[in-house]
Design a protein around this motif. Sequence first.
Motif, PDB file in Angstrom:
ATOM      1  N   GLY A  56      64.327  45.272  64.543  1.00 35.29           N
ATOM      2  CA  GLY A  56      64.629  46.543  64.941  1.00 35.29           C
ATOM      3  C   GLY A  56      66.134  46.841  65.278  1.00 35.29           C
ATOM      4  N   PRO A  57      66.721  46.057  66.043  1.00 33.36           N
ATOM      5  CA  PRO A  57      68.261  46.172  66.104  1.00 33.36           C
ATOM      6  C   PRO A  57      69.015  45.793  64.980  1.00 33.36           C
ATOM      7  CG  PRO A  57      67.298  44.989  68.207  1.00 33.36           C
ATOM      8  CD  PRO A  57      66.196  45.021  67.045  1.00 33.36           C
ATOM      9  N   MET A  58      68.528  45.033  64.067  1.00 28.54           N
ATOM     10  CA  MET A  58      69.241  44.903  62.735  1.00 28.54           C
ATOM     11  C   MET A  58      69.291  46.027  61.939  1.00 28.54           C
ATOM     12  SD  MET A  58      68.378  40.766  62.050  1.00 28.54           S
ATOM     13  CE  MET A  58      69.435  40.928  60.721  1.00 28.54           C
ATOM     14  N   ILE A  59      68.209  46.344  61.701  1.00 31.97           N
ATOM     15  CA  ILE A  59      67.981  47.939  61.081  1.00 31.97           C
ATOM     16  C   ILE A  59      68.872  48.976  61.773  1.00 31.97           C
ATOM     17  CG2 ILE A  59      66.565  49.665  60.309  1.00 31.97           C
ATOM     18  CD1 ILE A  59      64.140  47.525  60.344  1.00 31.97           C
ATOM     19  N   CYS A  60      68.851  48.916  62.777  1.00 34.56           N
ATOM     20  CA  CYS A  60      69.885  50.121  63.728  1.00 34.56           C
ATOM     21  C   CYS A  60      71.237  49.766  63.537  1.00 34.56           C
ATOM     22  CB  CYS A  60      69.491  50.102  65.070  1.00 34.56           C
ATOM     23  SG  CYS A  60      67.966  50.900  65.431  1.00 34.56           S
ATOM     24  N   THR A  61      71.690  48.479  63.473  1.00 34.18           N
ATOM     25  CA  THR A  61      72.894  47.845  63.203  1.00 34.18           C
ATOM     26  C   THR A  61      73.486  48.349  61.691  1.00 34.18           C
ATOM     27  OG1 THR A  61      72.698  46.255  65.071  1.00 34.18           O
ATOM     28  CG2 THR A  61      74.485  45.917  63.173  1.00 34.18           C
ATOM     29  N   LEU A  62      72.517  48.037  60.693  1.00 31.26           N
ATOM     30  CA  LEU A  62      72.762  48.128  59.475  1.00 31.26           C
ATOM     31  C   LEU A  62      73.158  49.898  59.560  1.00 31.26           C
ATOM     32  CD1 LEU A  62      73.056  47.443  56.555  1.00 31.26           C
ATOM     33  CD2 LEU A  62      70.634  47.838  56.236  1.00 31.26           C
ATOM     34  N   VAL A  63      72.562  50.725  59.982  1.00 33.12           N
ATOM     35  CA  VAL A  63      72.598  51.993  59.786  1.00 33.12           C
ATOM     36  C   VAL A  63      74.211  52.553  60.602  1.00 33.12           C
ATOM     37  CG1 VAL A  63      71.587  54.534  60.613  1.00 33.12           C
ATOM     38  CG2 VAL A  63      70.115  52.692  59.761  1.00 33.12           C
ATOM     39  N   VAL A  64      74.291  51.955  61.598  1.00 33.43           N
ATOM     40  CA  VAL A  64      75.599  52.104  62.357  1.00 33.43           C
ATOM     41  C   VAL A  64      76.737  51.767  61.400  1.00 33.43           C
ATOM     42  CG1 VAL A  64      76.871  51.452  64.295  1.00 33.43           C
ATOM     43  CG2 VAL A  64      74.644  52.309  64.458  1.00 33.43           C
ATOM     44  N   THR A  65      76.645  50.370  60.682  1.00 38.63           N
ATOM     45  CA  THR A  65      77.852  49.908  60.020  1.00 38.63           C
ATOM     46  C   THR A  65      77.832  50.649  58.687  1.00 38.63           C
ATOM     47  OG1 THR A  65      77.135  47.672  61.007  1.00 38.63           O
ATOM     48  CG2 THR A  65      78.445  47.650  58.836  1.00 38.63           C
TER      49      THR A  65
END
Length: 137
Positions: A56-65
């Motif tokens: 979950g956090p990895m997906i959010c991090t991908l979106v932010v990046t």
Amino acid sequence: MISQLSNLNWLGVAIAFVVYCVLGGLWFTVIFVKPYKASLGKVNETLPNAPIFIVGPMICTLVVTLTSAILIKALNITTLSGGFEFALLAGFGYLAANTVNIAVNPNIPHPILYGFISSAYHLVCITLASVILVLMP
């Protein structure tokens, strides 16, 4: 702005994403594990390690990046000082503000501590990601 997708340096996006994720893993499980647990009211507990808490956090991090990369490209930010300005604006204006907003609810026993730890993480990571994205246009 979406048209900037074809202009992105995908290696730069990937490196920024990996740095953000690795630092996140270290931030919450090694560097600030005790204060983070305290902010959640779970000092003497083992936090759950289900896949959703990693993916979950990895997906959010991908979106932010990816969003940061698009904005940096669309805004033609090409200098380190511009990257830092972008990171501070997005970091405080979106990431930190939203993190504190999420923290201020009855389910987080120590919202200020949680907000501080999580906001600091996002500020550091958006700065690192922005520097990488500017240096790898």
